[in-house]
Each structure stands twice: as structure tokens, then as C-alpha cells.
Design a protein around this motif. Structure first.
Motif, short mmCIF file in Angstrom:
data_model
loop_
_atom_site.label_atom_id
_atom_site.label_comp_id
_atom_site.label_asym_id
_atom_site.label_seq_id
_atom_site.Cartn_x
_atom_site.Cartn_y
_atom_site.Cartn_z
N LEU A 66 0.54 -0.96 0.86
CA LEU A 66 -0.06 -0.06 -0.07
C LEU A 66 1.08 1.03 -0.43
O LEU A 66 2.09 1.13 0.42
CB LEU A 66 -1.38 0.18 1.21
N PRO A 67 0.56 2.38 -0.42
CA PRO A 67 0.97 3.72 0.28
C PRO A 67 1.53 4.06 1.53
O PRO A 67 0.57 3.80 2.28
CB PRO A 67 0.17 4.58 -0.58
N LYS A 68 2.91 4.28 1.24
CA LYS A 68 3.35 4.29 3.10
C LYS A 68 2.78 5.11 3.66
O LYS A 68 2.15 4.89 5.16
CB LYS A 68 4.40 5.72 2.99
N ASP A 69 1.08 6.21 3.52
CA ASP A 69 0.25 6.96 4.37
C ASP A 69 -0.76 5.94 4.79
O ASP A 69 -1.25 6.36 5.41
CB ASP A 69 0.32 7.91 3.06
N GLN A 70 -1.62 5.02 3.54
CA GLN A 70 -2.95 4.01 4.02
C GLN A 70 -1.87 3.44 4.05
O GLN A 70 -3.03 2.50 5.48
CB GLN A 70 -3.42 4.04 2.86
N ALA A 71 -0.54 2.19 4.57
CA ALA A 71 -0.46 1.87 5.38
C ALA A 71 -0.28 1.64 7.45
O ALA A 71 0.38 2.61 7.40
CB ALA A 71 0.77 1.22 4.81
N LEU A 72 -0.62 0.48 7.85
CA LEU A 72 -0.24 0.64 9.06
C LEU A 72 1.06 0.39 9.21
O LEU A 72 1.78 -0.79 8.45
CB LEU A 72 -0.66 -1.00 10.19
N PRO A 73 1.91 0.89 10.06
CA PRO A 73 3.03 1.30 10.72
C PRO A 73 3.54 -0.19 11.00
O PRO A 73 3.55 -0.32 11.58
CB PRO A 73 3.92 2.84 11.93
N ASP A 74 4.89 -0.57 10.78
CA ASP A 74 5.92 -1.78 11.20
C ASP A 74 5.14 -2.00 12.71
O ASP A 74 4.92 -3.06 13.34
CB ASP A 74 7.03 -2.06 10.97
N GLY A 75 5.66 -1.18 13.51
CA GLY A 75 5.52 -0.64 14.60
C GLY A 75 4.41 -1.31 15.51
O GLY A 75 3.90 -1.51 15.97
N GLU A 76 3.36 -1.00 14.81
CA GLU A 76 1.71 -0.90 15.14
C GLU A 76 1.36 -2.70 14.64
O GLU A 76 0.11 -2.84 14.60
CB GLU A 76 0.95 -0.06 14.73
N LEU A 77 2.07 -3.67 14.09
CA LEU A 77 1.96 -4.70 13.35
C LEU A 77 1.78 -5.69 15.03
O LEU A 77 3.03 -6.19 14.31
CB LEU A 77 2.61 -5.18 12.48
N LYS A 78 0.95 -5.68 15.76
CA LYS A 78 0.83 -6.72 17.44
C LYS A 78 -1.47 -6.64 16.63
O LYS A 78 -1.64 -6.60 16.63
CB LYS A 78 0.74 -5.36 17.59
N PRO A 79 -0.57 -8.37 16.94
CA PRO A 79 -1.74 -8.80 17.19
C PRO A 79 -2.56 -8.94 19.00
O PRO A 79 -2.06 -8.13 19.35
CB PRO A 79 -1.78 -11.03 17.27
N VAL A 80 -3.56 -8.79 18.64
CA VAL A 80 -4.28 -8.53 20.16
C VAL A 80 -4.14 -9.78 20.60
O VAL A 80 -3.49 -8.99 21.92
CB VAL A 80 -6.15 -8.96 19.87
N THR A 81 -3.42 -11.12 20.52
CA THR A 81 -3.12 -11.67 22.08
C THR A 81 -1.69 -12.20 21.57
O THR A 81 -1.97 -13.10 19.79
CB THR A 81 -3.91 -12.90 22.26
N GLY A 82 -0.73 -12.51 21.97
CA GLY A 82 0.36 -12.91 21.57
C GLY A 82 1.25 -12.54 20.72
O GLY A 82 1.20 -10.90 20.98
N SER A 83 2.33 -12.46 19.74
CA SER A 83 3.02 -11.79 19.47
C SER A 83 3.29 -12.60 17.61
O SER A 83 2.56 -13.56 17.44
CB SER A 83 4.18 -11.93 19.57
#
Length: 229
Positions: A66-83
Motif C-alpha cells: 500500500l502507499p506508505k500513508d495508507q499502510a499501518l506502520p510496522d511498529g503497530e503490527l501487533k495481534p490482539v494476543t500473542g505476537s
């Protein structure tokens, strides 16, 4: 939920249907496969030819970054539980829209891996054809990051091209990855001059096409996908 697959030749459709019936949830381990529109049936309407690049470009990439301004930042790529594992994070990077659960995007990739693996177990040509035709969502990205053990299939798929129209095709002999009796092809030279046409097929073998040197276009219908012989 799996997306419905359309336009499959009967033999491949049966294989993919069997694969879908046995799909189960994927482990989060990075080295294991996670989770093959398919071949056209002879009863399906003819689809308009698709123009692709001059050289076979291999499998459709599916959802691209996705365009960078539309994609979730890598630092926020976290599941609700676990990793997420390292490979899972690499797959998700740039693919997750903002405000969307990364786990949902990951599930699509894992399901693609499962479909490829289970189909290949029964018929490698069926799995390769589905990758070439772009019938597996994000096959390239899924294989590269989530199920790298399927890279040999991806490498083979990269040598082929889908049904439709190819400009400046590479000369050689190719086989169609379908048994559909309505598969036809023609090789055209400059000014649309017919250089060769088919099918060249037998009751017990696949349709084969020989693209002569000097061909400007190769056009096929109801042939699903092609691989060099």
C-alpha cells in the motif's frame, strides 16, 4: 472465509475443491505453510484476452504494498494476543490498511499457503497453474514469507504465462495446464500474419504450442496457463 474460485477446468477444479475441503488453521511457526479464480470449465463463457508484458512475468503478485500513508506502520503490527513471527511481520509490512486487524491480512496469506500446499500434494501442475493464473491471493508474497518451502513451485510458475495475449513471446514449445478440449491458440507475426495455430493435442496428452521465431503475439483461449516444455 475462502474466496470462491471460478472458471476452472474440471480436473483442476476437483483438485482445488478437495484442497479447500481439507484446509485447516495454520500454525504461527514461520517455516510451516499456512493456510489454488482457477481453471476455466469448458462450459464457462470465454473471457476477453488479457494483455501482459512482453516477457512472462510469472505469478500475479496479488495484493501489493500500500502507499506508505495508507499502510499501518510496522511498529503497530501487533495481534490482539500473542505476537507475530519475524516472517509474518515481513509479510505484513506495507500490506495492512490503517485501522485493519493485521491478523486478518495474515490469515489471507496463510490460507493461500495452505491451498497451494494441499493442491500441490495432489497435482503440482494444478498448483503451478493456479499461481500463474493469479488465482491464489498474493501467492508470491505468501510463498516468499510464509511458506518458503513452496518456492520451487513459484520458480516454475515464473517461467510460464497465463491464458490470453502475450506480446513478443519467447520462441519455444509450451504445454497448456488444462485438459479443456476448447483450448485453442495462435501465433501471429507482423501485421497479424498467422504463423502457427492449434490445438496440437492427442487424446492422452496436453495441448502443446510451438511459438516460432519472429512471432509478435501469442493468443490463447480456454487454455488456463502455459509452461515451457
Amino acid at each position: 472465509m475462502h474466496r470462491p474460485l471460478h472458471r476452472r477446468p474440471a480436473a483442476v477444479a476437483a483438485l482445488l475443491a478437495a484442497a479447500l475441503l481439507t484446509v485447516s488453521g495454520c500454525s504461527s511457526d514461520s517455516g510451516k505453510p499456512g493456510s489454488a479464480q482457477g481453471p476455466r470449465s469448458s462450459n464457462s463463457p470465454v473471457v476477453p484476452d488479457r494483455q501482459i508484458e512482453t516477457e512472462p512475468t510469472g505469478p500475479a503478485a496479488g495484493p501489493s504494498a500500500l502507499p506508505k500513508d495508507q499502510a499501518l506502520p510496522d511498529g503497530e503490527l501487533k495481534p490482539v494476543t500473542g505476537s507475530f513471527t519475524k516472517r509474518q511481520k515481513e509479510y505484513l509490512s506495507g500490506r495492512v490498511p490503517k485501522a485493519m486487524d493485521p491478523a486478518a491480512v495474515l490469515q489471507t496469506g496463510e490460507e493461500s499457503c495452505q491451498r497451494i500446499a494441499r493442491t500441490a500434494k495432489r497435482d503440482k501442475d494444478a498448483a503451478i497453474g493456479a499461481i500463474i493464473a493469479g488465482d491464489v491471493p498474493d501467492a508470491k508474497g505468501a510463498i516468499e514469507h510464509l511458506c518458503p518451502q513452496q518456492k520451487p513451485l513459484l520458480a516454475t510458475a515464473a517461467t510460464g504465462f497465463p491464458d490470453g495475449t502475450v506480446t513478443r513471446p519467447k520462441p519455444g514449445t509450451y504445454r497448456a495446464l488444462t485438459t479443456d478440449p476448447s483450448c485453442t491458440w495462435r501465433a501471429l507475426g507482423s501485421n497479424g500474419k498467422l504463423l502457427a495455430s492449434g490445438p496440437s493435442t492427442g487424446a492422452d496428452g496436453p495441448v502443446k504450442a510451438t511459438i516460432p521465431s519472429g512471432a509478435r503475439e501469442f493468443v490463447s483461449t480456454s487454455c488456463y496457463a502455459w509452461l515451457p516444455v
